[in-house]
Design a protein around this motif. Structure first.
Motif, PDB file in Angstrom:
ATOM      1  N   SER A 172     -33.101  10.648  -1.779  1.00 27.05           N
ATOM      2  CA  SER A 172     -33.763  11.857  -2.229  1.00 27.05           C
ATOM      3  C   SER A 172     -33.531  12.986  -1.242  1.00 27.05           C
ATOM      4  O   SER A 172     -32.513  13.007  -0.552  1.00 27.05           O
ATOM      5  CB  SER A 172     -35.250  11.564  -2.443  1.00 27.05           C
ATOM      6  OG  SER A 172     -35.795  12.485  -3.344  1.00 27.05           O
ATOM      7  N   ASN A 210     -37.697  17.247   2.948  1.00 28.02           N
ATOM      8  CA  ASN A 210     -38.269  18.575   2.779  1.00 28.02           C
ATOM      9  C   ASN A 210     -38.451  19.342   4.089  1.00 28.02           C
ATOM     10  O   ASN A 210     -38.316  20.552   4.121  1.00 28.02           O
ATOM     11  CB  ASN A 210     -39.612  18.488   2.045  1.00 28.02           C
ATOM     12  CG  ASN A 210     -39.433  18.073   0.598  1.00 28.02           C
ATOM     13  OD1 ASN A 210     -38.485  18.485  -0.060  1.00 28.02           O
ATOM     14  ND2 ASN A 210     -40.324  17.246   0.104  1.00 28.02           N
ATOM     15  N   ASN A 242     -33.974  16.950  -6.791  1.00 28.53           N
ATOM     16  CA  ASN A 242     -34.992  16.634  -5.793  1.00 28.53           C
ATOM     17  C   ASN A 242     -36.146  15.868  -6.455  1.00 28.53           C
ATOM     18  O   ASN A 242     -36.154  15.649  -7.670  1.00 28.53           O
ATOM     19  CB  ASN A 242     -35.458  17.899  -5.062  1.00 28.53           C
ATOM     20  CG  ASN A 242     -36.265  18.839  -5.924  1.00 28.53           C
ATOM     21  OD1 ASN A 242     -37.015  18.429  -6.830  1.00 28.53           O
ATOM     22  ND2 ASN A 242     -36.144  20.129  -5.677  1.00 28.53           N
ATOM     23  N   GLN A 243     -37.118  15.469  -5.664  1.00 30.54           N
ATOM     24  CA  GLN A 243     -38.201  14.611  -6.135  1.00 30.54           C
ATOM     25  C   GLN A 243     -38.943  15.211  -7.330  1.00 30.54           C
ATOM     26  O   GLN A 243     -39.203  14.509  -8.319  1.00 30.54           O
ATOM     27  CB  GLN A 243     -39.195  14.331  -4.994  1.00 30.54           C
ATOM     28  CG  GLN A 243     -38.644  13.489  -3.875  1.00 30.54           C
ATOM     29  CD  GLN A 243     -37.969  14.287  -2.766  1.00 30.54           C
ATOM     30  OE1 GLN A 243     -37.258  15.250  -3.015  1.00 30.54           O
ATOM     31  NE2 GLN A 243     -38.170  13.864  -1.515  1.00 30.54           N
ATOM     32  N   ASP A 244     -39.311  16.478  -7.239  1.00 31.18           N
ATOM     33  CA  ASP A 244     -40.061  17.099  -8.340  1.00 31.18           C
ATOM     34  C   ASP A 244     -39.195  17.256  -9.584  1.00 31.18           C
ATOM     35  O   ASP A 244     -39.656  17.005 -10.705  1.00 31.18           O
ATOM     36  CB  ASP A 244     -40.632  18.453  -7.912  1.00 31.18           C
ATOM     37  CG  ASP A 244     -41.809  18.305  -6.959  1.00 31.18           C
ATOM     38  OD1 ASP A 244     -42.620  17.377  -7.142  1.00 31.18           O
ATOM     39  OD2 ASP A 244     -41.914  19.123  -6.025  1.00 31.18           O
ATOM     40  N   LYS A 246     -38.895  13.938 -11.200  1.00 27.60           N
ATOM     41  CA  LYS A 246     -40.181  13.615 -11.827  1.00 27.60           C
ATOM     42  C   LYS A 246     -40.270  14.265 -13.206  1.00 27.60           C
ATOM     43  O   LYS A 246     -40.657  13.620 -14.180  1.00 27.60           O
ATOM     44  CB  LYS A 246     -41.328  14.098 -10.941  1.00 27.60           C
ATOM     45  CG  LYS A 246     -42.719  13.909 -11.515  1.00 27.60           C
ATOM     46  CD  LYS A 246     -43.770  14.468 -10.549  1.00 27.60           C
ATOM     47  CE  LYS A 246     -45.161  14.286 -11.065  1.00 27.60           C
ATOM     48  NZ  LYS A 246     -45.567  15.290 -12.037  1.00 27.60           N
ATOM     49  N   TYR A 301     -44.309  10.053  -7.554  1.00 27.11           N
ATOM     50  CA  TYR A 301     -43.317   9.543  -6.622  1.00 27.11           C
ATOM     51  C   TYR A 301     -43.921   9.417  -5.242  1.00 27.11           C
ATOM     52  O   TYR A 301     -44.916  10.059  -4.913  1.00 27.11           O
ATOM     53  CB  TYR A 301     -42.050  10.408  -6.587  1.00 27.11           C
ATOM     54  CG  TYR A 301     -42.246  11.816  -6.084  1.00 27.11           C
ATOM     55  CD1 TYR A 301     -42.199  12.109  -4.723  1.00 27.11           C
ATOM     56  CD2 TYR A 301     -42.471  12.860  -6.973  1.00 27.11           C
ATOM     57  CE1 TYR A 301     -42.370  13.408  -4.260  1.00 27.11           C
ATOM     58  CE2 TYR A 301     -42.634  14.158  -6.526  1.00 27.11           C
ATOM     59  CZ  TYR A 301     -42.581  14.421  -5.162  1.00 27.11           C
ATOM     60  OH  TYR A 301     -42.757  15.700  -4.716  1.00 27.11           O
ATOM     61  N   ASN A 310     -42.522   9.430  -1.250  1.00 26.48           N
ATOM     62  CA  ASN A 310     -41.418   9.582  -0.320  1.00 26.48           C
ATOM     63  C   ASN A 310     -41.443   8.463   0.718  1.00 26.48           C
ATOM     64  O   ASN A 310     -42.515   8.075   1.193  1.00 26.48           O
ATOM     65  CB  ASN A 310     -41.505  10.922   0.409  1.00 26.48           C
ATOM     66  CG  ASN A 310     -41.068  12.073  -0.448  1.00 26.48           C
ATOM     67  OD1 ASN A 310     -40.176  11.945  -1.269  1.00 26.48           O
ATOM     68  ND2 ASN A 310     -41.700  13.233  -0.268  1.00 26.48           N
ATOM     69  N   GLY A 357     -38.633  11.365   2.964  1.00 26.15           N
ATOM     70  CA  GLY A 357     -37.921  11.857   1.798  1.00 26.15           C
ATOM     71  C   GLY A 357     -36.461  11.452   1.747  1.00 26.15           C
ATOM     72  O   GLY A 357     -35.758  11.830   0.814  1.00 26.15           O
ATOM     73  N   THR A 393     -35.481   8.620   1.050  1.00 19.81           N
ATOM     74  CA  THR A 393     -35.533   7.914  -0.236  1.00 19.81           C
ATOM     75  C   THR A 393     -36.901   8.191  -0.870  1.00 19.81           C
ATOM     76  O   THR A 393     -37.837   8.633  -0.193  1.00 19.81           O
ATOM     77  CB  THR A 393     -35.355   6.392  -0.083  1.00 19.81           C
ATOM     78  OG1 THR A 393     -36.394   5.867   0.746  1.00 19.81           O
ATOM     79  CG2 THR A 393     -33.996   6.040   0.503  1.00 19.81           C
ATOM     80  N   ALA A 394     -36.984   7.924  -2.160  1.00 22.75           N
ATOM     81  CA  ALA A 394     -38.257   8.084  -2.866  1.00 22.75           C
ATOM     82  C   ALA A 394     -38.328   7.031  -3.969  1.00 22.75           C
ATOM     83  O   ALA A 394     -37.306   6.631  -4.530  1.00 22.75           O
ATOM     84  CB  ALA A 394     -38.377   9.477  -3.474  1.00 22.75           C
ATOM     85  N   HIS A 424     -39.891   6.613  -7.598  1.00 19.59           N
ATOM     86  CA  HIS A 424     -40.504   7.271  -8.746  1.00 19.59           C
ATOM     87  C   HIS A 424     -41.043   6.205  -9.694  1.00 19.59           C
ATOM     88  O   HIS A 424     -40.419   5.152  -9.865  1.00 19.59           O
ATOM     89  CB  HIS A 424     -39.474   8.136  -9.488  1.00 19.59           C
ATOM     90  CG  HIS A 424     -39.219   9.443  -8.812  1.00 19.59           C
ATOM     91  ND1 HIS A 424     -38.439   9.572  -7.685  1.00 19.59           N
ATOM     92  CD2 HIS A 424     -39.647  10.696  -9.129  1.00 19.59           C
ATOM     93  CE1 HIS A 424     -38.405  10.848  -7.335  1.00 19.59           C
ATOM     94  NE2 HIS A 424     -39.122  11.556  -8.196  1.00 19.59           N
TER      95      HIS A 424
END
Length: 167
Positions: A88, A91, A133-135, A138, A151, A153, A157, A159-160, A162
């Motif tokens: 991922s 941030n 990215n994560q969001d 998602k 999710y 992290n 971050g 890796t993540a 979900h």
């Protein structure tokens, strides 16, 4: 595993399946496991037959991620859970700078030294940066129909995980 449990291991690469099956045999894990060569975008698995769908470090390499998510939703029973572990995005700007330098300067070199394959490890680094990215990921999971998507992290971050449910 008890007699009612079944695990289907699916991969598009037959050589990876052979490695997985060999490791399962070495560890006496063959009861209740089937190995299926297939594409995450068009699974040869019945509708609503799985209690869980997991994918680790693979969805980033799927040509059409939205289609793969739709397939995951299709094969899950109502109440079934989707889980995805993937590289991922870091941030924190300071950590991201350190991680990016390490990724682009060291990982391909290690790939060349250890596996004699600079290009594969350069692709790894580049594909991680191109993945949502994560969001964003998602929202993609929610758009496929999943509920209660969240999710977590791991390693700041890098890796993540979900997770979402078919309700």
């Amino acid at each position: 595993m008890d007699d009612s449990t079944h695990v289907a291991v699916c991969d598009i690469n037959p050589n990876m399946l052979k490695v997985g099956e060999s490791r399962a045999k070495e560890n006496s894990y063959l009861k209740g496991i089937s190995f299926i060569e297939g594409n995450a975008e068009s699974l040869s698995i019945s509708d609503e037959c799985a209690d869980a769908y997991t994918i680790a470090f693979g969805i980033r390499n799927v040509t059409n991620v939205d289609k793969a998510l739709e397939e995951a939703y299709r094969v899950l029973k109502p109440g079934g859970r989707f889980l995805c572990l993937e590289f991922s995005h870091v941030n924190n700007p300071v950590l991201r700078s350190i991680y990016d330098n390490y990724s682009f300067q060291a990982i391909p070199v290690f790939g060349e030294v250890i596996a004699a394959d600079w290009k594969a490890y350069q692709y790894l680094v580049e594909s991680i940066r191109q993945f949502p990215n994560q969001d964003e990921f998602k929202y993609m999971i929610e758009d496929a129909g999943f509920s209660l998507v969240k999710y977590e992290n791991l390693m700041f971050g890098v890796t993540a995980i979900h997770s979402g449910f078919k309700l």
